[in-house]
Design a protein around this motif. Structure first.
Motif, PDB file in Angstrom:
ATOM      1  N   ALA A 136       0.790  -1.236  -0.089  1.00 48.43           N
ATOM      2  CA  ALA A 136      -0.001   0.103   0.070  1.00 48.43           C
ATOM      3  C   ALA A 136       0.904   1.316  -0.076  1.00 48.43           C
ATOM      4  CB  ALA A 136      -1.116  -0.034   1.107  1.00 48.43           C
ATOM      5  N   GLU A 137       1.991   1.247   0.792  1.00 48.82           N
ATOM      6  CA  GLU A 137       2.864   2.378   0.965  1.00 48.82           C
ATOM      7  C   GLU A 137       3.653   2.682  -0.384  1.00 48.82           C
ATOM      8  OE1 GLU A 137       5.143   2.018   4.500  1.00 48.82           O
ATOM      9  OE2 GLU A 137       6.557   3.556   3.604  1.00 48.82           O
ATOM     10  N   ARG A 140       0.956   4.090  -2.935  1.00 49.44           N
ATOM     11  CA  ARG A 140       0.640   5.331  -2.548  1.00 49.44           C
ATOM     12  C   ARG A 140       1.435   6.299  -3.285  1.00 49.44           C
ATOM     13  NH1 ARG A 140      -1.693   3.381   2.448  1.00 49.44           N
ATOM     14  NH2 ARG A 140       0.179   3.659   3.319  1.00 49.44           N
ATOM     15  N   GLU A 143       1.243   7.541  -6.524  1.00 47.18           N
ATOM     16  CA  GLU A 143      -0.139   8.222  -6.939  1.00 47.18           C
ATOM     17  C   GLU A 143       0.023   9.646  -7.676  1.00 47.18           C
ATOM     18  OE1 GLU A 143      -2.809   8.326  -3.641  1.00 47.18           O
ATOM     19  OE2 GLU A 143      -4.592   8.028  -4.612  1.00 47.18           O
ATOM     20  N   ARG A 159      -5.598   2.604  -7.860  1.00 42.21           N
ATOM     21  CA  ARG A 159      -6.710   2.957  -6.641  1.00 42.21           C
ATOM     22  C   ARG A 159      -6.996   1.505  -6.304  1.00 42.21           C
ATOM     23  NH1 ARG A 159      -7.049   8.701  -6.341  1.00 42.21           N
ATOM     24  NH2 ARG A 159      -8.351   9.426  -7.850  1.00 42.21           N
ATOM     25  N   ILE A 162      -4.324   0.066  -3.988  1.00 40.43           N
ATOM     26  CA  ILE A 162      -4.173   0.704  -2.884  1.00 40.43           C
ATOM     27  C   ILE A 162      -5.221   0.445  -1.897  1.00 40.43           C
ATOM     28  CG2 ILE A 162      -4.267   3.149  -1.515  1.00 40.43           C
ATOM     29  CD1 ILE A 162      -2.759   4.476  -4.109  1.00 40.43           C
ATOM     30  N   GLU A 163      -6.457   0.413  -2.499  1.00 39.35           N
ATOM     31  CA  GLU A 163      -7.340   0.176  -1.449  1.00 39.35           C
ATOM     32  C   GLU A 163      -7.611  -1.261  -0.942  1.00 39.35           C
ATOM     33  OE1 GLU A 163     -10.962   2.260  -2.504  1.00 39.35           O
ATOM     34  OE2 GLU A 163      -9.942   4.118  -3.373  1.00 39.35           O
ATOM     35  N   GLU A 166      -4.940  -1.812   1.646  1.00 39.84           N
ATOM     36  CA  GLU A 166      -5.292  -0.989   2.900  1.00 39.84           C
ATOM     37  C   GLU A 166      -6.305  -1.876   3.477  1.00 39.84           C
ATOM     38  OE1 GLU A 166      -4.329   3.437   1.898  1.00 39.84           O
ATOM     39  OE2 GLU A 166      -6.277   3.017   1.610  1.00 39.84           O
TER      40      GLU A 166
END
Lengths: 187, 187
Positions: A136-137, A140, A143, A159, A162-163, A166
Motif C-alpha cells: 500500500a505504501e 501510494r 499516486e 486505486r 491501494i484500497e 489497505e
DNA sequence: TACGACATGTAACCAGTTACATGATTTA
DNA sequence: TAAATCATGTAACTGGTTACATGTCGTA
C-alpha cells in the motif's frame, strides 16, 4: 493470417511500446515501476518475447548506436497495435490466485496443539498484514505521478491496489486479533 | 538428511493427508472444494507429486482393493508431519500476483479514443465485479460447513475470501461508475 | 580503478496445465 | 445401455525464473 497467439507478457510489451519506442531494458524498467505489482516480467522473458514479436511483425527494431550506449529500440507496428486493441476487447481469463500465505493459514490448524495452531495462524496473518502495508505504501508513493499522467485506466488500477491493500492490512489484523483472543480464552 | 525441498503443492497434499489417509482422487476433490480458490492443483501435478513424496518417505501408500473400486490410499508419515510443521513455521514467500484483468485495465488507455478507452476500462471493471460476486457467492455457500468444522485457520481463510470479494465487487462497480461519468462529461 | 547502471541475450530448470490413454463401477 | 463418476497415470507443452555470460560507460 491470424495472429499467432501471444502470452500476456507479450501484450505488456506491446502496451508499453504503444506509448513510444523503447529498448528492452527500458521496458523492463517500466514493468518494474508499474505492472510488476500485478504482472512481473524478467529479462529472460522480455528479450525472447521481443524476438517473437519481431518475427510476427508486431514490432520493428532498429539499432540505436548514436547515443552513449549501443542498444536496439523497438517500435510497435500497425499490426502490433491491432493485436493490442483486439486483446483489450476480448474478455480476460478467469483470475487464478496462488497465495502461499493463505495456504499456510489454511493448514495452520495442523501446526500442533490448539495454542500452537492459533499462534501460527496469527503470525501468518500478521505477515500478510505487513505485506499489505508495504505494498500500500509503495503504491501510494506512485499516486502523484499517476494522477499527473491523466490516464484513467492506470489510475483505476493504482486505486484498486491501494484500497485492496489497505483493506487487507485492516482485515488481517482484525482476524489475527480474534485468533489471539480465542487462544487466550482457551488457555 | 535434509528434506528435499518440496513444492507448495506437495504441502497441500501433506496438509490434506494430515487429516487422514486418502486416495489421489480424493485429494483432488478436497482441493476442488477448498484450496482451489487460492491454490489449485491438477491430476497432472498430484499423482507425480505423490510419487515424489513416497520416494522421499513423507508418505506411505497401500493398495485398497477391498472396496468396490481398486485404488491406492496414501498416509502421511512422521517425517511427513514434521516436514509439514516445519513448512508452516517458516515465513511464506512474498505474494506474487498475476491478474490479467488488471493488466487490461492498465492498458485500456490504449484501446482507442478517450471514449473507447473508458468504455473498455469500464467493461473490464464490470467483468471483475461479476467475478468477485460469483466467487463471494461460492464462498458464502461453504460457510456453514466450515463453521461446523471448528477449524479457525480454515474459517479465517474463508472469511478473507468472502470479505475480499465483497469489497472487490463494490470497489469495481464504484470505479466503473466514475469512469462512465467521466466519459459522459467528456462527450 | 572499481563499482553501479546500462544493455542484451541464452541455457537450465521448475511448476503447472492440457490432452491423452485406460479401464472399472454406478446410476439414470 | 449410455453417461457420469471413480480412479490412475503419462507426455507434451507453456510460461516463467534464475543463473550465467559478456561487454560498455559514467562516476565516485
Amino acid at each position: 493470417m491470424p495472429a499467432p497467439q501471444l502470452s500476456n507478457t507479450a501484450y505488456v510489451i506491446l502496451g508499453f511500446l504503444d506509448a513510444g519506442p523503447r529498448s528492452g531494458y527500458e521496458i523492463k524498467q517500466a514493468v518494474d515501476r508499474s505492472t510488476r505489482f500485478f504482472w512481473a516480467a524478467s529479462y529472460g522473458q522480455i528479450y525472447p518475447e521481443l524476438k517473437r514479436l519481431r518475427d510476427g511483425g508486431l514490432v520493428e527494431s532498429e539499432r540505436d548506436d548514436a547515443g552513449a550506449r549501443k542498444r536496439a529500440i523497438h517500435r510497435i507496428t500497425r499490426e502490433g497495435r491491432r493485436a493490442l486493441r483486439d486483446w483489450l476487447a476480448e474478455p480476460a481469463a478467469v483470475t487464478e490466485l496462488r497465495d502461499e500465505k493463505l495456504l499456510k493459514l489454511f493448514f495452520s490448524d495442523s501446526a500442533g496443539s490448539g495454542k500452537r495452531a492459533s499462534s501460527t495462524g496469527a503470525s501468518v496473518l500478521e505477515a500478510r498484514a505487513s505485506e499489505h502495508d508495504e505494498v500500500a505504501e509503495q503504491l501510494r508513493a506512485l499516486e502523484p505521478s499517476v494522477i499527473a499522467l491523466g490516464k484513467p485506466g492506470k489510475l483505476a488500477v493504482l486505486r484498486y491496489g491501494i484500497e485492496f491493500n489497505e483493506w487487507g492490512a485492516r482485515h488481517c489484523r482484525n482476524v489475527a486479533g480474534e485468533l489471539e483472543r480465542e487462544r487466550e480464552e482457551s488457555a
